[in-house]
Design a protein around this motif. Structure first.
Motif, mmCIF file in Angstrom:
data_model
loop_
_atom_site.group_PDB
_atom_site.id
_atom_site.type_symbol
_atom_site.label_atom_id
_atom_site.label_comp_id
_atom_site.label_asym_id
_atom_site.label_seq_id
_atom_site.Cartn_x
_atom_site.Cartn_y
_atom_site.Cartn_z
ATOM 1 N N PHE A 171 -13.119 11.870 32.907
ATOM 2 C CA PHE A 171 -13.289 10.457 33.112
ATOM 3 C C PHE A 171 -14.152 9.674 32.196
ATOM 4 O O PHE A 171 -13.881 8.716 31.993
ATOM 5 C CB PHE A 171 -13.929 10.193 34.694
ATOM 6 N N GLY A 172 -15.427 10.322 32.053
ATOM 7 C CA GLY A 172 -16.470 9.516 31.061
ATOM 8 C C GLY A 172 -15.655 9.435 29.496
ATOM 9 O O GLY A 172 -15.548 8.434 29.273
ATOM 10 N N PRO A 173 -15.189 10.481 29.149
ATOM 11 C CA PRO A 173 -14.679 10.511 27.717
ATOM 12 C C PRO A 173 -13.527 9.301 27.805
ATOM 13 O O PRO A 173 -13.216 8.737 26.663
ATOM 14 C CB PRO A 173 -14.002 11.852 27.456
ATOM 15 N N VAL A 174 -12.587 9.451 28.700
ATOM 16 C CA VAL A 174 -11.338 8.515 28.759
ATOM 17 C C VAL A 174 -11.852 7.035 28.826
ATOM 18 O O VAL A 174 -11.367 6.340 28.062
ATOM 19 C CB VAL A 174 -10.392 8.908 29.962
ATOM 20 N N PHE A 191 -11.224 4.227 25.962
ATOM 21 C CA PHE A 191 -10.565 3.131 26.358
ATOM 22 C C PHE A 191 -11.292 2.143 25.614
ATOM 23 O O PHE A 191 -10.854 0.912 25.116
ATOM 24 C CB PHE A 191 -10.570 2.867 27.885
ATOM 25 N N MET A 192 -12.797 2.222 25.981
ATOM 26 C CA MET A 192 -13.589 0.950 25.538
ATOM 27 C C MET A 192 -13.524 0.769 23.952
ATOM 28 O O MET A 192 -13.826 -0.191 23.351
ATOM 29 C CB MET A 192 -15.127 1.151 25.795
ATOM 30 N N GLY A 193 -13.591 2.043 23.185
ATOM 31 C CA GLY A 193 -13.511 2.098 21.687
ATOM 32 C C GLY A 193 -12.061 1.337 21.171
ATOM 33 O O GLY A 193 -12.138 0.522 20.393
ATOM 34 N N ALA A 194 -11.003 1.760 22.145
ATOM 35 C CA ALA A 194 -9.777 0.972 21.713
ATOM 36 C C ALA A 194 -9.888 -0.363 21.919
ATOM 37 O O ALA A 194 -9.315 -1.305 21.082
ATOM 38 C CB ALA A 194 -8.694 1.714 22.370
ATOM 39 N N ALA A 195 -10.477 -0.757 22.993
ATOM 40 C CA ALA A 195 -10.576 -2.332 23.285
ATOM 41 C C ALA A 195 -11.505 -3.052 22.142
ATOM 42 O O ALA A 195 -11.059 -3.905 21.803
ATOM 43 C CB ALA A 195 -11.328 -2.557 24.636
ATOM 44 N N GLY A 205 -16.165 -0.054 18.075
ATOM 45 C CA GLY A 205 -15.098 0.476 18.724
ATOM 46 C C GLY A 205 -15.064 1.868 18.215
ATOM 47 O O GLY A 205 -14.401 2.849 19.067
ATOM 48 N N ALA A 206 -14.925 2.151 16.935
ATOM 49 C CA ALA A 206 -14.794 3.540 16.293
ATOM 50 C C ALA A 206 -15.977 4.188 16.637
ATOM 51 O O ALA A 206 -15.397 5.587 16.868
ATOM 52 C CB ALA A 206 -14.731 3.161 14.713
ATOM 53 N N PHE A 239 -16.766 9.006 19.906
ATOM 54 C CA PHE A 239 -17.892 9.549 20.872
ATOM 55 C C PHE A 239 -17.123 10.144 22.041
ATOM 56 O O PHE A 239 -17.247 11.543 22.650
ATOM 57 C CB PHE A 239 -18.850 8.891 21.423
ATOM 58 N N GLY A 240 -16.097 9.582 22.693
ATOM 59 C CA GLY A 240 -15.337 10.057 23.766
ATOM 60 C C GLY A 240 -14.278 11.196 23.343
ATOM 61 O O GLY A 240 -14.141 12.062 24.257
#
Length: 122
Positions: free
Chosen positions: A66-69, A73-77, A95-96, A101-102
């Motif tokens: 859950f945390g990595p996903v 998602f935040m990185g892609a946003a 974002g990168a 990190f995720g």
């Protein structure tokens, strides 16, 4: 090995106090022996802790993603907003960073829980 209380041959060891017990001194609690009249409650509690731990370990690999996903998602946003805002370097870097990190945590968790479950099942 002799019984802690009697000069008889022991048939097992109390799961709580680790003393050798003969047939007269022990109570069989399915997942371990206990000193009759003394440690039944403690051994029953230990057995329930072991069962709860097994349940927790079986659900951990799924929950560990859950945390990595969320980070990916935040990185892609942030990457999307950075590109949309005329390639804003701060948002793209942020974002990168989130995405990498995720991804790193997802890979680590997958390897870690694969290692634990193979060691735990043995």
């Amino acid at each position: 090995m002799h019984c802690f209380n009697h000069p008889k041959e022991a048939i097992g060891i109390c799961k709580h106090c680790q003393r050798a017990l003969c047939i007269e001194c022990c109570t069989d609690l399915k997942d371990g022996l206990a000193c009759k009249g003394q440690h039944e409650e403690e051994v029953t509690h230990l057995n329930s802790l072991i069962q709860n731990t097994k349940k927790a370990y079986s659900s951990s690999p799924k929950a560990s993603l859950f945390g990595p996903v969320f980070n990916m998602f935040m990185g892609a946003a942030f990457l999307g907003f950075g590109i949309k805002k005329n390639y804003e370097p701060f948002l793209i870097t942020l974002g990168a960073g989130f995405f990498i990190f995720g991804l790193a945590i997802a890979i680590y968790n997958t390897k870690y829980f694969k290692k634990i479950t193979t060691n735990y099942d043995a």
